[in-house]
Design a protein around this motif. Structure first.
Motif, mmCIF file in Angstrom:
data_model
loop_
_atom_site.group_PDB
_atom_site.id
_atom_site.type_symbol
_atom_site.label_atom_id
_atom_site.label_comp_id
_atom_site.label_asym_id
_atom_site.label_seq_id
_atom_site.Cartn_x
_atom_site.Cartn_y
_atom_site.Cartn_z
ATOM 1 N N ASP A 1 1.076 -1.052 0.388
ATOM 2 C CA ASP A 1 -0.024 -0.213 0.102
ATOM 3 C C ASP A 1 0.759 1.466 0.063
ATOM 4 O O ASP A 1 2.308 0.969 0.405
ATOM 5 N N ARG A 2 0.188 2.482 -0.494
ATOM 6 C CA ARG A 2 1.224 3.605 -0.567
ATOM 7 C C ARG A 2 1.100 3.731 1.090
ATOM 8 O O ARG A 2 2.665 4.022 1.015
ATOM 9 N N ILE A 3 -0.536 4.451 1.499
ATOM 10 C CA ILE A 3 -0.271 5.031 3.247
ATOM 11 C C ILE A 3 -0.819 3.417 3.761
ATOM 12 O O ILE A 3 -2.060 3.490 3.380
ATOM 13 N N SER A 4 -0.864 3.138 4.779
ATOM 14 C CA SER A 4 -1.455 2.680 5.638
ATOM 15 C C SER A 4 -1.474 2.481 7.186
ATOM 16 O O SER A 4 -0.020 2.838 7.309
ATOM 17 N N LEU B 1 4.946 3.587 4.792
ATOM 18 C CA LEU B 1 5.170 4.618 3.347
ATOM 19 C C LEU B 1 5.626 3.952 2.487
ATOM 20 O O LEU B 1 6.650 3.138 2.686
ATOM 21 N N LEU B 2 4.879 4.342 1.373
ATOM 22 C CA LEU B 2 6.265 3.288 0.018
ATOM 23 C C LEU B 2 6.357 4.496 -0.577
ATOM 24 O O LEU B 2 5.164 5.035 -0.807
ATOM 25 N N ILE B 3 7.345 4.677 -1.281
ATOM 26 C CA ILE B 3 8.035 5.914 -1.707
ATOM 27 C C ILE B 3 8.576 4.724 -3.245
ATOM 28 O O ILE B 3 9.167 3.863 -3.055
ATOM 29 N N GLY B 4 7.851 5.447 -4.232
ATOM 30 C CA GLY B 4 8.614 4.625 -5.635
ATOM 31 C C GLY B 4 7.654 3.904 -5.657
ATOM 32 O O GLY B 4 6.159 3.340 -5.088
ATOM 33 N N ASP B 5 8.152 2.619 -6.230
ATOM 34 C CA ASP B 5 7.776 1.536 -5.774
ATOM 35 C C ASP B 5 8.265 0.351 -5.460
ATOM 36 O O ASP B 5 8.015 -0.672 -5.241
ATOM 37 N N SER B 6 9.369 0.696 -4.653
ATOM 38 C CA SER B 6 10.351 -0.615 -3.896
ATOM 39 C C SER B 6 11.132 0.165 -2.751
ATOM 40 O O SER B 6 11.524 -0.194 -1.887
ATOM 41 N N HIS B 7 11.304 1.463 -2.510
ATOM 42 C CA HIS B 7 11.444 2.179 -0.873
ATOM 43 C C HIS B 7 9.667 2.381 -0.086
ATOM 44 O O HIS B 7 9.041 2.901 -0.658
ATOM 45 N N GLY B 8 10.567 2.540 1.459
ATOM 46 C CA GLY B 8 9.069 2.716 1.819
ATOM 47 C C GLY B 8 10.398 2.740 3.596
ATOM 48 O O GLY B 8 11.242 2.580 4.023
ATOM 49 N N LEU B 9 8.902 3.066 4.418
ATOM 50 C CA LEU B 9 9.971 3.650 5.773
ATOM 51 C C LEU B 9 7.925 2.550 6.249
ATOM 52 O O LEU B 9 7.016 2.420 6.262
ATOM 53 N N SER B 10 9.222 2.098 7.904
ATOM 54 C CA SER B 10 7.683 0.931 8.487
ATOM 55 C C SER B 10 7.842 1.703 10.091
ATOM 56 O O SER B 10 8.634 2.160 10.183
ATOM 57 N N SER C 1 -2.520 -11.261 17.480
ATOM 58 C CA SER C 1 -3.159 -9.421 17.093
ATOM 59 C C SER C 1 -4.130 -9.554 15.839
ATOM 60 O O SER C 1 -4.599 -10.281 15.158
ATOM 61 N N ALA C 2 -5.010 -8.234 16.253
ATOM 62 C CA ALA C 2 -5.953 -8.332 15.593
ATOM 63 C C ALA C 2 -6.103 -6.530 15.662
ATOM 64 O O ALA C 2 -5.826 -5.794 16.757
ATOM 65 N N TYR C 3 -5.903 -5.739 13.993
ATOM 66 C CA TYR C 3 -5.414 -4.496 14.315
ATOM 67 C C TYR C 3 -7.067 -3.830 12.805
ATOM 68 O O TYR C 3 -7.122 -4.901 11.770
ATOM 69 N N LEU C 4 -7.522 -3.033 12.765
ATOM 70 C CA LEU C 4 -8.420 -1.938 12.156
ATOM 71 C C LEU C 4 -7.015 -1.593 11.333
ATOM 72 O O LEU C 4 -6.414 -0.799 11.644
ATOM 73 N N LYS C 5 -6.824 -2.039 9.773
ATOM 74 C CA LYS C 5 -6.112 -1.058 9.568
ATOM 75 C C LYS C 5 -6.683 -0.918 8.302
ATOM 76 O O LYS C 5 -7.707 -1.118 6.874
ATOM 77 N N VAL C 6 -6.034 1.315 7.828
ATOM 78 C CA VAL C 6 -6.214 2.000 7.384
ATOM 79 C C VAL C 6 -5.744 2.269 5.771
ATOM 80 O O VAL C 6 -3.952 2.623 6.410
ATOM 81 N N ARG C 7 -6.089 2.351 4.734
ATOM 82 C CA ARG C 7 -4.789 2.178 3.463
ATOM 83 C C ARG C 7 -5.169 3.380 2.326
ATOM 84 O O ARG C 7 -6.087 3.685 2.354
ATOM 85 N N PHE C 8 -4.437 4.225 1.998
ATOM 86 C CA PHE C 8 -4.660 4.691 0.744
ATOM 87 C C PHE C 8 -3.691 4.583 -0.476
ATOM 88 O O PHE C 8 -2.736 3.708 -0.760
#
Length: 284
Positions: free
Chosen positions: A44-47, A89-98, A277-284
């Motif tokens: 995901d782009r942002i979650s 967070l995904l930047i481009g198609d292969s870089h991200g932050l977690s 674990s259980a989460y409510l996940k929101v993605r954009f």
């Protein structure tokens, strides 16, 4: 453990996180205007995910005292739910932050026993305490994702912030042969916090836009200073999105925390947290 001051709090980390996401999101928007990146459907782009870690903790703590070495009994401590927050967070198609954060706060009423030799005489002691153990762990990592199909593999490097605190009060009773027993009341509030390097591995598979399978593992190693040790963790689970931007994430994970404090009175704490674990996940 030693008292600390001037160390950034976890609340500070939460204030910094939205700013970092906003900056990275703006960078992503500018980049997408010049080149349309084709990311894997497993990413995901942002979650943002918020939920709970339902665990059965296994805690063991021990340390040196003026009356010998004392330790808590090792065993399961019932179930509890730990609040947990994740963001990616995904930047481009292969870089991200977690980002990943959870906290473990638990009250205990442990009983201790120890013995030592003072001036050639055997001295034994018992203690009962009302104690509170607090553990906070926050992780921030850069990830490089390999693959653009339904399967992607990620390798991450970053930093982890942890804080361990023990607060308590109680009574110590010491006795020796031929000497009347003596009792002493005590109260303590000690904490330790530090940053440590972090390594992460991840795998994700998209069965469809609505269903995914995920697996993650991480390792933290702290050397040097008065506190050293390691924190290892891993999980495997699934994500389901009944709506395009809102879904449910479920996984089963284990966290193993082992910290040692080196001083005149050495101490150590080992915590194992395992459960779903259980989460409510929101993605954009």
């Amino acid at each position: 453990m030693t008292r600390t001051s001037g160390t950034p709090s976890v609340s500070t980390t939460f204030r910094i996180l939205p700013v970092a996401l906003a900056i990275a999101s703006a960078t992503l928007s500018l980049a997408s205007g010049s080149a349309a990146a084709q990311a894997s459907p497993a990413l995901d782009r942002i979650s943002v995910s918020a939920g709970g870690f339902y665990v059965e903790p296994k805690v063991r703590a021990e340390g040196d005292t003026d009356y010998g070495r004392v330790r808590t009994p090792e065993g399961e401590d019932g179930h509890t739910t730990l609040p947990r927050v994740k963001a990616e967070l995904l930047i481009g198609d292969s870089h991200g932050l977690s980002f990943d954060y959870f906290r473990y706060h638990k009250s205990y009423s442990p009983e201790f026993a120890g013995s030592t030799v003072v001036d050639g005489q055997n001295v034994s002691a018992t203690a009962r305490a009302d104690a509170k153990l607090e553990l906070d762990l926050a992780k921030l990592a850069y990830k490089f994702w390999m693959g653009k199909g339904n399967d992607v593999f990620g390798v991450g490097l970053g930093a982890a912030y942890y804080r361990a605190a023990i607060k308590g009060s109680g009574t110590v009773t010491a006795s020796a042969t031929g000497v009347p027993s003596q009792s002493v009341d005590f109260r303590g509030d000690e904490s330790e916090s530090a940053f440590a390097p972090l390594v992460e591995l991840a795998w994700r598979h998209a069965f469809s836009p609505e269903w995914r399978m995920v697996a993650e593992a991480s390792g933290i190693k702290k050397n040097g200073g008065n506190v050293n040790g390691h924190i290892y963790g891993g999980s495997i689970g699934a994500e389901w999105f009944p709506a395009k931007n809102v879904g449910l994430a479920l996984d089963y994970g284990i966290q193993k925390i082992s910290l040692n404090h080196d001083s005149d009175h050495d101490a150590s704490v080992d915590v194992r947290l395992k459960g779903p674990s259980a989460y409510l996940k929101v993605r954009f």
